[in-house]
Design a protein around this motif. Structure first.
Motif, short mmCIF file in Angstrom:
data_model
loop_
_atom_site.label_atom_id
_atom_site.label_comp_id
_atom_site.label_asym_id
_atom_site.label_seq_id
_atom_site.Cartn_x
_atom_site.Cartn_y
_atom_site.Cartn_z
N ARG A 81 -13.26 -2.94 -1.08
CA ARG A 81 -13.49 -1.85 -0.59
C ARG A 81 -14.63 -1.19 -0.87
O ARG A 81 -15.44 -1.57 -1.87
CB ARG A 81 -12.10 -0.78 -1.33
CG ARG A 81 -12.42 -0.55 -2.65
CD ARG A 81 -13.13 0.71 -2.89
NE ARG A 81 -12.59 1.89 -2.78
CZ ARG A 81 -13.08 3.24 -2.86
NH1 ARG A 81 -14.48 3.22 -3.25
NH2 ARG A 81 -12.58 4.13 -2.71
N GLY A 122 -8.33 -1.51 6.86
CA GLY A 122 -7.94 -0.25 6.82
C GLY A 122 -8.87 0.57 6.10
O GLY A 122 -10.05 0.16 5.89
N ARG A 123 -8.36 1.76 5.92
CA ARG A 123 -9.19 3.07 5.21
C ARG A 123 -8.70 3.41 4.17
O ARG A 123 -7.13 3.65 4.37
CB ARG A 123 -10.16 3.73 6.37
CG ARG A 123 -8.90 4.55 7.06
CD ARG A 123 -9.66 5.09 8.28
NE ARG A 123 -8.57 5.10 9.35
CZ ARG A 123 -7.61 5.84 9.40
NH1 ARG A 123 -7.65 7.00 8.57
NH2 ARG A 123 -6.68 5.77 10.25
N THR A 124 -9.27 4.15 3.25
CA THR A 124 -8.46 5.11 2.41
C THR A 124 -8.99 6.63 2.79
O THR A 124 -10.09 6.79 3.20
CB THR A 124 -8.63 4.78 0.94
OG1 THR A 124 -9.92 4.73 0.62
CG2 THR A 124 -8.11 3.31 0.42
N HIS A 182 -3.58 5.00 1.75
CA HIS A 182 -4.22 3.67 2.60
C HIS A 182 -3.52 3.88 3.96
O HIS A 182 -2.52 4.01 4.16
CB HIS A 182 -3.65 2.53 1.88
CG HIS A 182 -4.40 2.24 0.60
ND1 HIS A 182 -3.84 2.93 -0.64
CD2 HIS A 182 -5.47 1.41 0.03
CE1 HIS A 182 -4.50 2.54 -1.70
NE2 HIS A 182 -5.55 1.56 -1.17
N HIS A 183 -4.44 3.57 4.96
CA HIS A 183 -4.05 3.53 6.46
C HIS A 183 -4.49 2.01 6.71
O HIS A 183 -5.71 1.74 6.55
CB HIS A 183 -4.91 4.57 7.15
CG HIS A 183 -4.80 5.90 6.67
ND1 HIS A 183 -3.74 6.85 7.04
CD2 HIS A 183 -5.73 6.63 5.63
CE1 HIS A 183 -3.99 7.93 6.22
NE2 HIS A 183 -5.07 7.96 5.70
N ILE A 184 -3.53 1.36 7.21
CA ILE A 184 -3.82 -0.04 7.82
C ILE A 184 -4.37 0.31 9.28
O ILE A 184 -3.25 0.79 10.21
CB ILE A 184 -2.64 -0.80 7.66
CG1 ILE A 184 -2.27 -1.19 6.14
CG2 ILE A 184 -2.95 -2.06 8.50
CD1 ILE A 184 -1.28 -1.84 5.90
N ASP A 190 0.41 3.99 -2.95
CA ASP A 190 0.10 5.42 -2.51
C ASP A 190 1.21 6.44 -3.33
O ASP A 190 0.97 7.71 -3.07
CB ASP A 190 0.05 5.52 -1.09
CG ASP A 190 -1.17 4.96 -0.20
OD1 ASP A 190 -2.05 4.48 -1.08
OD2 ASP A 190 -1.27 5.01 1.01
N PHE A 247 0.83 -1.11 0.07
CA PHE A 247 0.01 0.15 -0.03
C PHE A 247 1.09 1.29 -0.14
O PHE A 247 0.51 2.25 -0.58
CB PHE A 247 -1.08 0.00 1.19
CG PHE A 247 -1.92 -0.91 0.93
CD1 PHE A 247 -2.88 -0.69 -0.17
CD2 PHE A 247 -2.08 -2.26 1.63
CE1 PHE A 247 -3.99 -2.05 -0.51
CE2 PHE A 247 -3.30 -3.13 1.45
CZ PHE A 247 -4.03 -3.06 0.35
N SER A 259 -13.60 1.99 3.32
CA SER A 259 -12.84 1.22 4.18
C SER A 259 -12.30 0.01 3.09
O SER A 259 -13.02 -0.33 2.04
CB SER A 259 -13.99 0.51 5.21
OG SER A 259 -14.19 1.35 6.13
N PHE A 260 -11.50 -0.85 3.56
CA PHE A 260 -10.97 -1.99 2.71
C PHE A 260 -10.51 -3.01 3.56
O PHE A 260 -9.86 -2.79 4.69
CB PHE A 260 -9.91 -1.62 1.66
CG PHE A 260 -8.46 -1.15 2.38
CD1 PHE A 260 -7.62 -2.00 2.46
CD2 PHE A 260 -8.38 0.22 2.85
CE1 PHE A 260 -6.30 -1.71 2.92
CE2 PHE A 260 -7.07 0.47 3.24
CZ PHE A 260 -5.86 -0.32 3.60
#
Length: 124
Positions: A116, A85-87, A69-71, A17, A13, A96-97
């Motif tokens: 997602r 996570g979320r974007t 992307h945030h895990i 990004d 990710f 969310s993913f």
């Protein structure tokens, strides 16, 4: 099961990004297969599937350096890595993913499943 920031998916990710997301092509095995279930919300979705060429096609249609992307949590179980996570776009929630990767003995991604949706947020 070990709770951890899964290192391969974290790197994946980070590449996605960046200004050069094609670097993920160096992270896949020769027998790579993927499915990305991509919802835009309101029942509108697309699925990107395939092998290396499928990933190339997916990368070619993506916006570069727009989403982050945030895990939020992850796990490593044997040769599997899993994340939730979320974007964000401009700092605001986008979707969310979930992502699951099966790795080969060299740590390359053999199988990748990503889903997602903007319809569900896990934020408190």
């Amino acid at each position: 099961m070990t709770s951890a920031v899964p290192p391969v998916l974290a790197r994946w990710f980070e590449c996605m990004d960046s200004d050069d997301p094609d670097r993920v092509l160096d992270m896949i095995s020769d027998d790579f297969v993927m499915s990305v279930q991509f919802s835009k919300g309101a029942g509108l979705s697309a699925e990107f599937v395939g092998d290396r060429e499928g990933l190339v096609g997916y990368l070619s249609q993506r916006e570069k350096s727009v989403l982050v992307h945030h895990i939020d949590t992850g796990a490593v179980v044997d040769d599997f890595e899993l994340v939730l996570g979320r974007t964000t776009r401009g700092g605001a929630f986008e979707a969310s993913f979930n992502a699951t990767a099966k790795l080969d003995a060299e740590g390359k991604v053999r199988r990748l499943l990503i889903a997602r949706t903007p319809e569900v947020s896990f934020a408190t």
